[in-house]
Design a protein around this motif. Sequence first.
Motif, short mmCIF file in Angstrom:
data_model
loop_
_atom_site.label_atom_id
_atom_site.label_comp_id
_atom_site.label_asym_id
_atom_site.label_seq_id
_atom_site.Cartn_x
_atom_site.Cartn_y
_atom_site.Cartn_z
N TRP A 241 0.81 -1.22 0.00
CA TRP A 241 0.00 0.00 0.00
C TRP A 241 0.84 1.27 0.00
O TRP A 241 1.90 1.31 0.60
N ASN A 242 0.30 2.30 -0.66
CA ASN A 242 0.85 3.65 -0.46
C ASN A 242 0.52 4.07 0.96
O ASN A 242 -0.60 3.89 1.43
N ASP A 243 1.50 4.68 1.65
CA ASP A 243 1.29 5.11 3.03
C ASP A 243 1.43 6.63 3.11
O ASP A 243 2.54 7.16 3.11
N PRO A 244 0.28 7.34 3.17
CA PRO A 244 0.35 8.81 3.25
C PRO A 244 0.64 9.31 4.66
O PRO A 244 0.40 10.47 4.95
N ASP A 245 1.14 8.48 5.52
CA ASP A 245 1.56 8.77 6.90
C ASP A 245 0.42 8.56 7.89
O ASP A 245 -0.74 8.37 7.52
N MET A 246 0.78 8.62 9.15
CA MET A 246 -0.15 8.27 10.23
C MET A 246 -1.18 9.37 10.44
O MET A 246 -0.96 10.52 10.06
N LEU A 247 -2.29 9.01 11.06
CA LEU A 247 -3.41 9.94 11.20
C LEU A 247 -3.11 11.04 12.23
O LEU A 247 -2.43 10.79 13.24
N GLN A 248 -3.67 12.21 11.97
CA GLN A 248 -3.60 13.31 12.94
C GLN A 248 -4.98 13.60 13.52
O GLN A 248 -5.17 14.64 14.16
N VAL A 249 -5.93 12.68 13.30
CA VAL A 249 -7.28 12.86 13.86
C VAL A 249 -7.18 12.97 15.38
O VAL A 249 -6.51 12.15 16.01
N GLY A 250 -7.81 14.00 15.95
CA GLY A 250 -7.81 14.16 17.41
C GLY A 250 -6.59 14.89 17.93
O GLY A 250 -6.41 15.01 19.14
N ASN A 251 -5.76 15.39 17.03
CA ASN A 251 -4.53 16.06 17.49
C ASN A 251 -4.57 17.58 17.34
O ASN A 251 -3.54 18.23 17.47
N GLY A 252 -5.74 18.14 17.01
CA GLY A 252 -5.80 19.61 17.01
C GLY A 252 -6.46 20.26 15.81
O GLY A 252 -6.71 21.47 15.84
N MET A 253 -6.77 19.51 14.77
CA MET A 253 -7.49 20.12 13.65
C MET A 253 -8.97 20.22 14.04
O MET A 253 -9.41 19.63 15.03
N SER A 254 -9.76 20.94 13.24
CA SER A 254 -11.20 21.04 13.53
C SER A 254 -11.86 19.69 13.23
O SER A 254 -11.28 18.85 12.53
N ALA A 255 -13.09 19.51 13.73
CA ALA A 255 -13.80 18.25 13.47
C ALA A 255 -14.02 18.05 11.97
O ALA A 255 -13.88 16.94 11.45
N ASN A 256 -14.34 19.13 11.26
CA ASN A 256 -14.52 19.03 9.80
C ASN A 256 -13.24 18.51 9.15
O ASN A 256 -13.28 17.63 8.28
N GLU A 257 -12.12 19.10 9.56
CA GLU A 257 -10.84 18.72 8.96
C GLU A 257 -10.47 17.29 9.31
O GLU A 257 -9.97 16.54 8.46
N ASP A 258 -10.71 16.90 10.54
CA ASP A 258 -10.44 15.51 10.93
C ASP A 258 -11.28 14.54 10.10
O ASP A 258 -10.79 13.50 9.64
N ARG A 259 -12.55 14.91 9.91
CA ARG A 259 -13.45 14.04 9.13
C ARG A 259 -12.98 13.93 7.68
O ARG A 259 -12.93 12.85 7.10
N ALA A 260 -12.58 15.08 7.12
CA ALA A 260 -12.12 15.08 5.73
C ALA A 260 -10.82 14.27 5.60
O ALA A 260 -10.64 13.48 4.67
N HIS A 261 -9.91 14.49 6.53
CA HIS A 261 -8.62 13.78 6.56
C HIS A 261 -8.87 12.26 6.62
O HIS A 261 -8.36 11.49 5.79
N PHE A 262 -9.71 11.85 7.56
CA PHE A 262 -9.97 10.42 7.73
C PHE A 262 -10.66 9.84 6.49
O PHE A 262 -10.27 8.77 5.98
N SER A 263 -11.65 10.54 5.97
CA SER A 263 -12.38 10.05 4.79
C SER A 263 -11.44 9.87 3.61
O SER A 263 -11.51 8.87 2.89
N MET A 264 -10.58 10.87 3.42
CA MET A 264 -9.69 10.79 2.25
C MET A 264 -8.63 9.71 2.41
O MET A 264 -8.24 9.08 1.43
N TRP A 265 -8.19 9.47 3.64
CA TRP A 265 -7.24 8.35 3.84
C TRP A 265 -7.95 7.03 3.44
O TRP A 265 -7.34 6.15 2.85
#
Length: 425
Positions: A241-265
């Motif tokens: 797999w391509n690894d775009p690096d580990m998640l930053q969910v819950g580390n300080g971005m807004s909930a919208n950004e976390d959701r978008a980050h997680f969805s796109m991963w």
Amino acid sequence: MKLTVLVLGAGLLCAIAHAQKFEGLALTPPMGWNSWNKFGCNVSEELIRQIADAMVSSGMKDAGYEYVVIDDCWHGQRDHLGFIHPDAKLFPSGMKALADYIHSKGLKFGIYSCAGYKTCAGRPGSRGHEYQDALKYAEWGVDYLKYDWCNTEGLNAEGAYMTMRDALYAAGRPVVFSICEWGQNKPWFWGPKIGHLWRTTGDIVCKFDTADTRGRWRSWGVLQIIDRTAELRAYAGPGHWNDPDMLQVGNGMSANEDRAHFSMWCMLAAPLMAGNDLRNMSAETLEILTNREVIAIDQDPLGVQGFRYSAKDGLEVWFKPLANDAWAMCVLNRSTTNKQFVFDWKEQKVYDELIRRSPQFDKFAYRVRDLWAKKDIGTTAKPLIAEIPGHDVLMLRLSDPKPVVAGDAAALRGPRTASLRPTPN
Ligand code: GLA
């Protein structure tokens, strides 16, 4: 003379027999937790045990998270024979006891090392000690190795990672091998035969959007990583797999950004390694990390990375083909303002060049489910109209295609390639 030739020949045969990675691992992108994004060098056995406990009690384990990975800074010194030991102050019970504890929870244990003589944080690296380190990891019960690329001057990347692959294989314990080389030597070309995942960029920062940092190995924003990884979809697939690096969910971005980050991963079929403090997360963070319908997009057994279908005025439409003639669709709002999104399915000609498949919206109506609202919102027979907040997504699953005109069912199984795994050039 004859004996020397025989011995050399046998040695060569052995080396050839060992020249492989562990197959059959990571058939879907690995899921777990890694200490680096939140804790950096502040690791200890107490922390790792608590994280393993939290992974179970929070429901993360039930949602699919499996590997608990200690990143940099667990190392102590090498002994007089050259074997590595953990820092005795931070890990007084030793790595075997910690691995046993993690295994007793039904989880798997991961560790970190580096191809250079020192790790990125200056701890002892594996260069020149690859076989000894692999033996130690097998003895401890390691199931996953993240292998970094600092202090590697003069080393050939493919060769260095191959040496560790062979060392792991020779040690005999199946290990998921995570190539952390930041994309500098194009690991997507040689990575599939060596490891199970490879980093595509430098380190992720906890920012949704940064100025273009291409070429620098630190500080990649979520959007910049998506753009880089999107170009590499042909190289990803089950076991590699391509690894775009580990998640930053819950580390300080807004909930919208976390959701978008997680969805796109998930659209990118990326490894999902949580990087936050699992002992202490908000209900919102937990809800994002454990949305099973979104995780199912990532873990779909077809194992095909999604692609960007269109981009206009800051709104991007992404598709990911799934098993059973289903599709994931994600509309990503890259801008900071709310956007109206209108999509008349019948007018869209979606086609996946990689696997030669198309949803054929003109002939079939798919059931449409909103994966964050967790509800069915109709079918593709009617245009979709939605409002998408800034730095957020609309994520849908399209499934159960039914012919719009009776008798069209056969057309659904249109032309397919013989293999879903094209060989990228
Ligand atoms: C590099 C890696 C990171 C992390 C650190 C540890 O920067 O890319 O993911 O492992 O090293 O020092």
